[in-house]
Design an enzyme around this catalytic site. Structure first.
Site, PDB file in Angstrom:
ATOM      1  CB  SER A 192     -24.316  87.727 -14.461  1.00  0.00           C
ATOM      2  OG  SER A 192     -24.305  87.778 -15.871  1.00  0.00           O
ATOM      3  CB  CYS A 195     -21.846  85.494 -18.893  1.00  0.00           C
ATOM      4  SG  CYS A 195     -23.589  85.927 -19.132  1.00  0.00           S
ATOM      5  CB  THR A 196     -25.179  83.906 -15.018  1.00  0.00           C
ATOM      6  OG1 THR A 196     -25.434  84.977 -15.909  1.00  0.00           O
ATOM      7  CG2 THR A 196     -25.831  84.213 -13.677  1.00  0.00           C
ATOM      8  CB  VAL A 197     -21.439  81.484 -11.436  1.00  0.00           C
ATOM      9  CG1 VAL A 197     -20.890  82.710 -10.721  1.00  0.00           C
ATOM     10  CG2 VAL A 197     -21.196  80.232 -10.591  1.00  0.00           C
TER      11      VAL A 197
END
Length: 238
Positions: A75, A56-58
């Site tokens: 995120s 869910c995080t980039v």
């Protein structure tokens, strides 16, 4: 841990950049639009099909030819965020509000105009004499982020290039507490592990394979202040 605005007053001399001309330059919409036209290709901006399963995080790191830099982490939290999609939009709202406390008097208690405690920590290193960019860094991965930033920064300061700094074995105190168990990645010498245990540290060593995701995913772009050459590294743990 909480929003520092709510328990610590701002101090004078915090080295906050207040040059009005500089701020106006950075926020000038005409300048930003012209720069965006040079780097944005609408034909590459849309990819059809199903997205790959991922976290869910980039994070992304960007440094341009003039030395302007962005260190960015986003995120939506808990997999799919809140699950709420605004009308007409193709994204879910983030769920970081889940990090608030309902305990009265707690520094992280929920209240208006306040940010919750969270672990989103994009980072940037600058030269102390000129404030020029030295490197942008990120190390996504919950409580690993500040620990990873420290390890990456030390590695760069010791002369490693960005990719070598990222590839170095890491450690992570998984629960983020001062007396938590330190998870140590494979590749650290047994003599070092033994020495740490003798000193009283709780160690789980030789963490490898898919479990290495515990140590996060790092990206670095380093800029040479003389030649202006950019040198990047990206994590292979993901």
């Amino acid at each position: 841990a909480c929003d520092t605005e709510f328990f610590e007053e701002r101090k004078e001399g915090m080295n906050v950049k207040t040059d009005i001309k500089s701020n106006e330059y950075l926020l000038d919409e005409t300048r930003i639009s012209e720069r965006a036209k040079k780097v944005f290709d609408p034909n590459d901006a849309v990819v059809q099909g199903m997205p790959d399963p991922t976290s869910c995080t980039v994070s992304f790191q960007v440094v341009d030819w003039e030395g302007n830099a962005v260190s960015f982490v986003n995120s939506n939290f808990m997999g799919f965020g809140t699950g709420i999609v605004p009308d007409g939009c193709g994204f879910t709202l983030q769920n970081r509000g889940a990090g608030f406390s309902f305990e009265e008097g707690h520094p992280n208690v929920i209240e208006p105009y306040k940010r919750p405690y969270h672990t989103i920590i994009p980072a940037m290193l600058t030269h102390s004499d000129t404030n020029e960019i030295y490197a942008t860094i990120s190390n996504m991965g919950g409580f690993m982020q500040p620990q990873g930033h420290t390890q990456l920064t030390v590695a760069l300061a010791c002369g490693l290039d960005p990719q070598s700094a990222i590839d170095q074995p890491r450690f992570c105190i998984a629960d983020g507490t001062h007396d938590g168990v330190a998870m140590v990645e494979e590749g650290v010498e047994e003599t070092i592990i033994h020495d740490l245990e003798v000193r009283g540290h709780k160690i789980v060593s030789d963490v490898k394979g898919p479990s290495r995701s515990l140590f996060g995913k790092a990206q670095i772009i380093k800029r040479d202040r003389k030649s202006k050459v950019l040198w990047a590294g990206s994590d292979g743990r993901s």
